[in-house]
Design a protein around this motif. Structure first.
Motif, PDB file in Angstrom:
ATOM      1  N   ASP A   1     -26.045 -13.270  13.675  1.00  0.00           N
ATOM      2  CA  ASP A   1     -25.195 -14.187  12.924  1.00  0.00           C
ATOM      3  C   ASP A   1     -23.793 -14.287  13.535  1.00  0.00           C
ATOM      4  O   ASP A   1     -22.919 -14.964  12.993  1.00  0.00           O
ATOM      5  CB  ASP A   1     -25.084 -13.733  11.466  1.00  0.00           C
ATOM      6  N   GLY A   2     -23.570 -13.593  14.671  1.00  0.00           N
ATOM      7  CA  GLY A   2     -22.280 -13.641  15.339  1.00  0.00           C
ATOM      8  C   GLY A   2     -21.250 -12.680  14.783  1.00  0.00           C
ATOM      9  O   GLY A   2     -20.130 -12.579  15.301  1.00  0.00           O
ATOM     10  N   ILE A   3     -21.598 -11.946  13.736  1.00  0.00           N
ATOM     11  CA  ILE A   3     -20.681 -10.983  13.128  1.00  0.00           C
ATOM     12  C   ILE A   3     -20.721  -9.679  13.907  1.00  0.00           C
ATOM     13  O   ILE A   3     -21.786  -9.229  14.345  1.00  0.00           O
ATOM     14  CB  ILE A   3     -21.063 -10.732  11.655  1.00  0.00           C
ATOM     15  N   LEU A   4     -19.560  -9.049  14.078  1.00  0.00           N
ATOM     16  CA  LEU A   4     -19.490  -7.741  14.718  1.00  0.00           C
ATOM     17  C   LEU A   4     -19.724  -6.660  13.666  1.00  0.00           C
ATOM     18  O   LEU A   4     -18.987  -6.572  12.674  1.00  0.00           O
ATOM     19  CB  LEU A   4     -18.132  -7.540  15.393  1.00  0.00           C
ATOM     20  N   TYR A   5     -20.755  -5.871  13.877  1.00  0.00           N
ATOM     21  CA  TYR A   5     -21.104  -4.799  12.954  1.00  0.00           C
ATOM     22  C   TYR A   5     -20.699  -3.450  13.544  1.00  0.00           C
ATOM     23  O   TYR A   5     -20.522  -3.331  14.759  1.00  0.00           O
ATOM     24  CB  TYR A   5     -22.610  -4.808  12.677  1.00  0.00           C
ATOM     25  N   GLY A   6     -20.598  -2.447  12.676  1.00  0.00           N
ATOM     26  CA  GLY A   6     -20.255  -1.140  13.198  1.00  0.00           C
ATOM     27  C   GLY A   6     -20.196  -0.070  12.123  1.00  0.00           C
ATOM     28  O   GLY A   6     -20.378  -0.334  10.925  1.00  0.00           O
ATOM     29  N   TYR A   7     -19.918   1.141  12.567  1.00  0.00           N
ATOM     30  CA  TYR A   7     -19.895   2.312  11.696  1.00  0.00           C
ATOM     31  C   TYR A   7     -18.531   2.485  11.034  1.00  0.00           C
ATOM     32  O   TYR A   7     -17.488   2.199  11.626  1.00  0.00           O
ATOM     33  CB  TYR A   7     -20.232   3.568  12.500  1.00  0.00           C
ATOM     34  N   GLY A   8     -18.557   3.013   9.816  1.00  0.00           N
ATOM     35  CA  GLY A   8     -17.322   3.340   9.129  1.00  0.00           C
ATOM     36  C   GLY A   8     -16.507   2.123   8.738  1.00  0.00           C
ATOM     37  O   GLY A   8     -16.803   0.987   9.126  1.00  0.00           O
ATOM     38  N   ARG A   9     -15.485   2.389   7.948  1.00  0.00           N
ATOM     39  CA  ARG A   9     -14.552   1.349   7.546  1.00  0.00           C
ATOM     40  C   ARG A   9     -13.140   1.944   7.523  1.00  0.00           C
ATOM     41  O   ARG A   9     -12.963   3.149   7.373  1.00  0.00           O
ATOM     42  CB  ARG A   9     -14.898   0.803   6.145  1.00  0.00           C
ATOM     43  N   VAL A  10     -12.135   1.080   7.657  1.00  0.00           N
ATOM     44  CA  VAL A  10     -10.743   1.510   7.593  1.00  0.00           C
ATOM     45  C   VAL A  10      -9.987   0.481   6.763  1.00  0.00           C
ATOM     46  O   VAL A  10     -10.264  -0.724   6.837  1.00  0.00           O
ATOM     47  CB  VAL A  10     -10.133   1.658   9.006  1.00  0.00           C
ATOM     48  N   GLY A  11      -9.070   0.961   5.932  1.00  0.00           N
ATOM     49  CA  GLY A  11      -8.320   0.049   5.081  1.00  0.00           C
ATOM     50  C   GLY A  11      -7.127   0.740   4.447  1.00  0.00           C
ATOM     51  O   GLY A  11      -6.840   1.912   4.722  1.00  0.00           O
ATOM     52  N   ASN A  12      -6.454   0.017   3.591  1.00  0.00           N
ATOM     53  CA  ASN A  12      -5.232   0.515   2.968  1.00  0.00           C
ATOM     54  C   ASN A  12      -5.438   0.774   1.484  1.00  0.00           C
ATOM     55  O   ASN A  12      -6.263   0.130   0.837  1.00  0.00           O
ATOM     56  CB  ASN A  12      -4.099  -0.507   3.146  1.00  0.00           C
ATOM     57  N   ILE A  13      -4.662   1.711   0.959  1.00  0.00           N
ATOM     58  CA  ILE A  13      -4.626   1.974  -0.477  1.00  0.00           C
ATOM     59  C   ILE A  13      -3.169   2.018  -0.910  1.00  0.00           C
ATOM     60  O   ILE A  13      -2.263   2.105  -0.073  1.00  0.00           O
ATOM     61  CB  ILE A  13      -5.306   3.313  -0.848  1.00  0.00           C
ATOM     62  N   LYS A  14      -2.933   1.925  -2.203  1.00  0.00           N
ATOM     63  CA  LYS A  14      -1.587   2.134  -2.713  1.00  0.00           C
ATOM     64  C   LYS A  14      -1.185   3.573  -2.388  1.00  0.00           C
ATOM     65  O   LYS A  14      -1.912   4.516  -2.689  1.00  0.00           O
ATOM     66  CB  LYS A  14      -1.555   1.912  -4.224  1.00  0.00           C
ATOM     67  N   GLU A  15      -0.015   3.748  -1.766  1.00  0.00           N
ATOM     68  CA  GLU A  15       0.373   5.078  -1.300  1.00  0.00           C
ATOM     69  C   GLU A  15       0.449   6.067  -2.451  1.00  0.00           C
ATOM     70  O   GLU A  15       0.992   5.774  -3.519  1.00  0.00           O
ATOM     71  CB  GLU A  15       1.724   5.010  -0.584  1.00  0.00           C
ATOM     72  N   MET A  16      -0.109   7.229  -2.217  1.00  0.00           N
ATOM     73  CA  MET A  16      -0.127   8.291  -3.226  1.00  0.00           C
ATOM     74  C   MET A  16      -0.184   9.647  -2.533  1.00  0.00           C
ATOM     75  O   MET A  16      -0.469   9.741  -1.334  1.00  0.00           O
ATOM     76  CB  MET A  16      -1.331   8.130  -4.162  1.00  0.00           C
ATOM     77  N   GLY A  17       0.052  10.695  -3.300  1.00  0.00           N
ATOM     78  CA  GLY A  17      -0.058  12.041  -2.758  1.00  0.00           C
ATOM     79  C   GLY A  17      -1.495  12.368  -2.396  1.00  0.00           C
ATOM     80  O   GLY A  17      -2.436  11.824  -2.983  1.00  0.00           O
ATOM     81  N   LEU A  18      -1.645  13.273  -1.437  1.00  0.00           N
ATOM     82  CA  LEU A  18      -2.989  13.634  -0.981  1.00  0.00           C
ATOM     83  C   LEU A  18      -3.870  14.105  -2.125  1.00  0.00           C
ATOM     84  O   LEU A  18      -5.016  13.659  -2.262  1.00  0.00           O
ATOM     85  CB  LEU A  18      -2.897  14.730   0.092  1.00  0.00           C
ATOM     86  N   TYR A  19      -3.360  14.999  -2.963  1.00  0.00           N
ATOM     87  CA  TYR A  19      -4.212  15.570  -3.999  1.00  0.00           C
ATOM     88  C   TYR A  19      -4.601  14.534  -5.049  1.00  0.00           C
ATOM     89  O   TYR A  19      -5.693  14.608  -5.628  1.00  0.00           O
ATOM     90  CB  TYR A  19      -3.527  16.778  -4.646  1.00  0.00           C
ATOM     91  N   GLU A  20      -3.743  13.554  -5.276  1.00  0.00           N
ATOM     92  CA  GLU A  20      -4.099  12.470  -6.187  1.00  0.00           C
ATOM     93  C   GLU A  20      -5.282  11.685  -5.611  1.00  0.00           C
ATOM     94  O   GLU A  20      -6.225  11.343  -6.340  1.00  0.00           O
ATOM     95  CB  GLU A  20      -2.901  11.546  -6.395  1.00  0.00           C
ATOM     96  N   PHE A  21      -5.242  11.436  -4.312  1.00  0.00           N
ATOM     97  CA  PHE A  21      -6.354  10.719  -3.681  1.00  0.00           C
ATOM     98  C   PHE A  21      -7.621  11.565  -3.663  1.00  0.00           C
ATOM     99  O   PHE A  21      -8.726  11.057  -3.891  1.00  0.00           O
ATOM    100  CB  PHE A  21      -5.982  10.301  -2.260  1.00  0.00           C
ATOM    101  N   LEU A  22      -7.491  12.856  -3.428  1.00  0.00           N
ATOM    102  CA  LEU A  22      -8.659  13.730  -3.420  1.00  0.00           C
ATOM    103  C   LEU A  22      -9.344  13.750  -4.783  1.00  0.00           C
ATOM    104  O   LEU A  22     -10.577  13.806  -4.867  1.00  0.00           O
ATOM    105  CB  LEU A  22      -8.255  15.152  -3.017  1.00  0.00           C
TER     106      LEU A  22
END
Length: 264
Positions: A133-154
């Motif tokens: 279909d012409g789309i580039l596929y691949g492993y994993g994803r990367v993106g942004n979140i609202k910034e927060m402390g590490l333990y809050e994200f965990l």
């Protein structure tokens, strides 16, 4: 509805041309013409899964991990896998799996994982192929979140993965705003995560030297356990099949790890 019809639903979602060159997955056991009314969905296929399939009287098992991956040279009841295959054939249970194609597919494991964790502006972490279909596929994803402390994200990760424990490598006194992830074994993509400018990379099956590399690169590395980072796809498979078949089949989920462990 025939087994081939169910396979076609899965193949339209995660086409076979997305299967990686080292992978062995797809229609593996049984009669594709078999009429299917009851399906069991599981991450793996072991004795416990088989017993669940027999209990629920299913006609077909769909897994993520293939039961036939490494070459086997005899199928006998003298060994665990041989007996399991013989039992599946005796019970006339069709076995189909979607592995790397479901990892990289749109709406597959990594997209669902990114959605669960609230990533925005999501992109592929490591490209693997260009689809028909012409789309580039691949492993994993990367993106942004609202910034927060590490333990809050965990805490969010533990809640969304329904995980009791996470292995956390690296500096913990930092905020998280950009995240990479890869369901299953994603240690090979640590440098790709670093190049994507992330603060944290979530995957599983981390080796000592992989953790060492992540620390040297200055990113937090989270091992969320292989099962926990991939089991999230099971209800999605169920939902997909029920929708595409107009609920003309019954679908059961077997959510149990084939490699259980406890922190002692």
């Amino acid at each position: 509805m025939k087994a081939f019809d169910i396979m076609n639903i899965m193949n339209e979602w995660a086409p076979s041309y997305l299967v990686d060159s080292w992978d062995h997955t797809g229609f593996q056991i049984g009669d594709g013409e078999k009429e299917v009314e009851r399906i069991l969905v599981s991450l793996d296929l072991d004795l416990n899964t088989y017993e669940k399939a027999v209990k629920e009287n299913v006609d077909m098992i769909i897994t993520h991990h293939p039961i036939l991956f490494n070459p086997i040279y005899e199928i006998t009841t003298d060994n665990y896998k041989g007996k399991l295959i013989c039992d599946l054939i005796k019970k006339d249970i069709v076995v189909y799996n979607a592995h790397t194609n479901l990892d990289v597919a749109s709406g597959g494991i990594n997209d669902i994982l990114a959605e669960l964790l609230g990533l925005e502006d999501v992109k592929v972490l490591e490209k693997s192929c260009e689809g028909m279909d012409g789309i580039l596929y691949g492993y994993g994803r990367v993106g942004n979140i609202k910034e927060m402390g590490l333990y809050e994200f965990l805490d969010i990760v533990k809640e969304k993965l329904d995980a009791d424990n996470l292995l956390v490598y690296g500096e913990t006194n930092k905020n998280i705003g950009r995240v990479a992830l890869c369901g299953g074994s994603g240690g090979d993509f640590i440098y790709a995560a670093y190049k994507s400018g992330v603060d944290l990379y979530l995957t599983s099956d981390i080796k000592y030297h992989e953790a060492q590399l992540a620390n040297e690169l200055g990113i937090v590395l989270i091992d969320g356990n292989h099962f926990n980072t991939e089991k999230i796809i099971l209800p999605i498979i169920k939902e997909k099949i029920l929708k595409e078949t107009n609920k003309n089949v019954e679908v059961f989920i077997h959510e149990k790890s084939t490699a259980p462990f406890k922190i002692y």
